[in-house]
Scaffold this active site. Sequence first.
Site, PDB file in Angstrom:
ATOM      1  N   LYS A 221       0.858  -1.189   0.000  1.00 27.46           N
ATOM      2  CA  LYS A 221       0.000   0.000   0.000  1.00 27.46           C
ATOM      3  C   LYS A 221       0.891   1.234   0.000  1.00 27.46           C
ATOM      4  O   LYS A 221       1.936   1.267   0.652  1.00 27.46           O
ATOM      5  CB  LYS A 221      -0.938  -0.029   1.213  1.00 27.46           C
ATOM      6  CG  LYS A 221      -2.017  -1.114   1.070  1.00 27.46           C
ATOM      7  CD  LYS A 221      -2.963  -1.119   2.229  1.00 27.46           C
ATOM      8  CE  LYS A 221      -3.872  -2.324   2.204  1.00 27.46           C
ATOM      9  NZ  LYS A 221      -5.029  -2.194   1.323  1.00 27.46           N
TER      10      LYS A 221
ATOM     11  N   HIS B  51      -0.438  -9.175   8.458  1.00 21.95           N
ATOM     12  CA  HIS B  51      -0.370  -7.766   8.040  1.00 21.95           C
ATOM     13  C   HIS B  51       0.122  -6.823   9.135  1.00 21.95           C
ATOM     14  O   HIS B  51       1.062  -6.062   8.938  1.00 21.95           O
ATOM     15  CB  HIS B  51      -1.746  -7.283   7.575  1.00 21.95           C
ATOM     16  CG  HIS B  51      -2.306  -8.062   6.437  1.00 21.95           C
ATOM     17  ND1 HIS B  51      -1.577  -8.405   5.331  1.00 21.95           N
ATOM     18  CD2 HIS B  51      -3.545  -8.582   6.219  1.00 21.95           C
ATOM     19  CE1 HIS B  51      -2.326  -9.096   4.476  1.00 21.95           C
ATOM     20  NE2 HIS B  51      -3.525  -9.211   4.999  1.00 21.95           N
TER      21      HIS B  51
HETATM   22  C1  BG6 Z   1      -7.074  -9.847   3.707  1.00 19.69           C
HETATM   23  C2  BG6 Z   1      -7.933 -10.507   4.733  1.00 19.69           C
HETATM   24  O1  BG6 Z   1      -5.750 -10.283   3.795  1.00 19.69           O
HETATM   25  O2  BG6 Z   1      -7.115  -8.443   3.893  1.00 19.69           O
HETATM   26  C3  BG6 Z   1      -9.361 -10.003   4.680  1.00 19.69           C
HETATM   27  O3  BG6 Z   1      -7.939 -11.912   4.509  1.00 19.69           O
HETATM   28  C4  BG6 Z   1      -9.375  -8.490   4.775  1.00 19.69           C
HETATM   29  O4  BG6 Z   1     -10.160 -10.560   5.715  1.00 19.69           O
HETATM   30  C5  BG6 Z   1      -8.416  -7.895   3.761  1.00 19.69           C
HETATM   31  O5  BG6 Z   1     -10.697  -8.050   4.517  1.00 19.69           O
HETATM   32  C6  BG6 Z   1      -8.319  -6.405   3.962  1.00 19.69           C
HETATM   33  O6  BG6 Z   1      -7.560  -5.874   2.907  1.00 19.69           O
HETATM   34  P1  BG6 Z   1      -7.781  -4.374   2.457  1.00 19.69           P
HETATM   35  O7  BG6 Z   1      -6.713  -4.139   1.446  1.00 19.69           O
HETATM   36  O8  BG6 Z   1      -9.169  -4.295   1.905  1.00 19.69           O
HETATM   37  O9  BG6 Z   1      -7.610  -3.558   3.695  1.00 19.69           O
END
Ligand code: BG6
Length: 550
Positions: free
Chosen positions: A235, A293
């Site tokens: 990001k 994450h």
């Molecule tokens: C994914 C998860 O890795 O990331 C999901 O498995 C989550 O549950 C998603 O919704 C969120 O990603 P972003 O980019 O929409 O914040």
Amino acid sequence: MTVGRDPGGRLTYDEPDYGDEGGFRVAGRAEAGPVSPFGGARHPDPCSVVMFGVTGDLAHRKLIPALYDLGCHGVLPAGTTLVGYGRRELSDAQFRDLLQGAIDDHYGVEGVDGDVCRLVLEAPRYVQGEFDDPEGFARLAALLDELDRQGSRGNRMFYLATPPSQFPVLVEQLGAAGLARPGAGRDPDAACGWTRVVIEKPFGRDLETARELDRVIGQVFDERQVYRIDHYLAKETVQNLLVLRFANVIFEPVWNRRYVDYVEITAAETLGVEHRGPYYEEAGALRDMITPHLIQLFSLVAMEPPVAFDADAVRDEKMKVLRAVRPIPPESIADWAVRAQYVSGVVDGEEVPGYRDEERVAPDSYTETYAALKLVVDNWRWQGVPFYLRTGKRMARRVTEIAIHFKRPPVLLFKDAMASGGLQPNVLVLRVQPDEGFSLTIESKVPGHDVALQPVAMDYSYGTTLNELPFSAYETVLVDAMEGDMTLFTRGDQAEEAWRIVAPVLEAWAQRPQRDISIYEAGSWGPEAADALMARDGHSWRQPTKGDGT
Ligand code: BG6
């Protein structure tokens, strides 16, 4: 390239230049093409992108639109072909329709076509086969040889977008079919091509399974061929964190225990589990978001300056700080971690059901949809500074941010002026999404004869200086993998270290699934237990509101 809409609502693109080669823009001519956040135009090699799990949710929502967008950005060179491998019987034409459907869904209009679509859709190929069927892989190998002759030059990217339980068998079959070796193509001109495997999270479901997965992968691929995706690291503002820290002199001197009081890392979502009930039931918030994450975001905030901006240097520093995270004591998990599940409530003005009423979720499920974790780092820079990580589905607002809370000044000169609200310590907030940017709150004098203070925010929003973000996170990871840049990918040892950090929590929660799990109303900021976790240290979670720089 800018994507817009005409008065009829159809998508429009400014001046695509396809070059002469069969509708693809030639990478070497893309002088005015998009620029990497770290400089330099992107020029990936042509390659065959082999996608496993191509009919699944991830491919539909993220990967196919990202490939399409790369086409729109003029990044995909001639000779690049998307190959789907799956159990479903599909002709190449049906596969093409499936891709088209994903792109239409993504843009919310039907029939997105035109020249740009040709970049992704012109000649996709599909191979039908079971994941454990050597004959299917032999057919795949023959097709890849054919594509090498047509221009992919022996370069192959295998993208595992399947449920994680399929990773080992896919890796083994790729190895057995002789597809894992770089330059595996039989075309002598293509002998120097590269072979990479891109793996989606989760990398295992605990330390033991992560090690086992790494062992299986390691028998077939060299670590330099393995790209473990964490799309959060791609990001834009996450990458900007490194620039902010290491391209400016004013932040690094205060980035330590002398000045920083505590750090909050939040990834709040308004979405529920959508159609992913079975996956989520197995995963839960800690495995789904915190381990892959948020712990990676934490390591970028807390790591020492790397000696270079390259994959090894950055990943070595991240690894060092992960190793310095103090083990969470098994006897007092509740002081370090909180879990909760949402019940029905109102999100964005709409009533939504509780987690247990979601599609394909057990009515007596104890899976956590919210998790908060406190980490402390036993090194010189961060001793005594707590890091609080939290994530949740169906929260009040969609927001991902990193907030660095600074200490109060050592001497308070303005005691009278502060009588009303007290002095607000400085906070640096890096907004990862939405409304990407960052802000710094500082105390300022209210204009007038009296000395009164109020916090003001110095705010920088990407949207005000850039018309559009250069690449989406999945575009970035795809193009990085095609270019062989591993900086934003998780190394095997980092993934294992993240599991080491959360292991005591996972164990305690697994032993007593029904104990210590709280509930929170959908549309709220999470459970009271999480407030208590912070309150014990004299802190409280931020509750960012839209457009709030503070
Ligand atoms: C994914 C998860 O890795 O990331 C999901 O498995 C989550 O549950 C998603 O919704 C969120 O990603 P972003 O980019 O929409 O914040």
